[in-house]
Motif scaffolding. Structure first.
Motif, mmCIF file in Angstrom:
data_model
loop_
_atom_site.group_PDB
_atom_site.id
_atom_site.type_symbol
_atom_site.label_atom_id
_atom_site.label_comp_id
_atom_site.label_asym_id
_atom_site.label_seq_id
_atom_site.Cartn_x
_atom_site.Cartn_y
_atom_site.Cartn_z
ATOM 1 N N LEU A 200 0.844 -1.189 0.032
ATOM 2 C CA LEU A 200 0.108 -0.052 0.070
ATOM 3 C C LEU A 200 0.957 1.079 -0.104
ATOM 4 O O LEU A 200 1.841 1.168 0.853
ATOM 5 N N ASP B 64 1.565 7.145 1.697
ATOM 6 C CA ASP B 64 0.724 8.509 1.671
ATOM 7 C C ASP B 64 -0.793 8.459 1.815
ATOM 8 O O ASP B 64 -1.313 9.587 1.356
ATOM 9 N N LEU B 65 -1.223 7.328 1.710
ATOM 10 C CA LEU B 65 -2.767 7.370 1.454
ATOM 11 C C LEU B 65 -3.369 7.852 2.860
ATOM 12 O O LEU B 65 -2.805 7.584 3.807
ATOM 13 N N TYR C 121 6.245 2.966 -0.076
ATOM 14 C CA TYR C 121 5.420 1.699 -0.209
ATOM 15 C C TYR C 121 5.384 1.108 1.315
ATOM 16 O O TYR C 121 6.653 1.219 1.715
ATOM 17 N N LEU D 77 -8.499 1.160 2.220
ATOM 18 C CA LEU D 77 -7.266 1.779 1.927
ATOM 19 C C LEU D 77 -6.614 1.031 0.590
ATOM 20 O O LEU D 77 -6.343 1.492 -0.339
ATOM 21 N N GLU E 288 -8.590 2.432 -2.233
ATOM 22 C CA GLU E 288 -8.178 3.880 -2.600
ATOM 23 C C GLU E 288 -6.866 3.697 -3.274
ATOM 24 O O GLU E 288 -6.538 4.369 -4.366
ATOM 25 N N ALA E 289 -6.071 2.692 -2.836
ATOM 26 C CA ALA E 289 -4.708 2.486 -3.783
ATOM 27 C C ALA E 289 -4.841 2.024 -5.191
ATOM 28 O O ALA E 289 -4.402 2.434 -6.039
ATOM 29 N N CYS F 80 -6.047 5.028 -7.338
ATOM 30 C CA CYS F 80 -4.755 5.880 -7.678
ATOM 31 C C CYS F 80 -4.062 5.276 -8.457
ATOM 32 O O CYS F 80 -3.412 5.936 -9.357
#
Length: 129
Positions: free
Chosen positions: A49, A52-53, A80, A116, A119-120, A123
């Motif tokens: 992951l 910076d999430l 990461y 998360l 979201e990754a 992105c």
């Protein structure tokens, strides 16, 4: 319950509301009905992951709060972190690389980890376009 489905080219992470026992029972019944081999064994699964999430700090706090050591976080580099989960591998044979990894932890930790991961993926999708 978290379920990671591994295929030949990728994997997918899902957050299920079924208990681990209910889900395994359903899979066993399905395998019996279709005559499919089924192998379930303790295992680990890892994935990366971005550090910076938004919400990574909440996940880190959740990991510290849960003393069962089901989830471990390790910084890989400046971009990461590796998430390692303790759980079970389900496939047609013990040597099969295609299958399902499943684990259970606190609902809060499952929710944040799944969020998360989503979201990754979003992105990564935006960056590849």
């Amino acid at each position: 319950m978290l379920k990671l489905t591994y295929t030949e080219n990728s994997f997918d992470l899902e957050c299920l509301t079924l208990s681990l026992e209910e889900w395994v029972a359903q899979r066993v019944i399905l395998a019996l009905r279709v005559g499919q081999n089924l192998c379930i064994e303790p295992s680990t699964a890892s994935f990366l992951l971005p550090v910076d999430l938004p919400g990574v700090e909440v996940l880190k706090a959740e990991v510290k709060r849960d003393d069962r050591e089901i989830i471990a976080l390790c910084t890989c580099d400046t971009q990461y972190m590796e998430v390692t989960l303790q759980g079970f591998w389900l496939s047609n044979s013990s040597k099969d690389a295609v299958g399902v990894f499943f684990t259970t932890m606190s609902d809060r930790a499952e929710f944040f980890l799944h969020k998360l991961w989503q979201e990754a993926q979003a992105c990564a999708s935006v960056m590849s376009e």
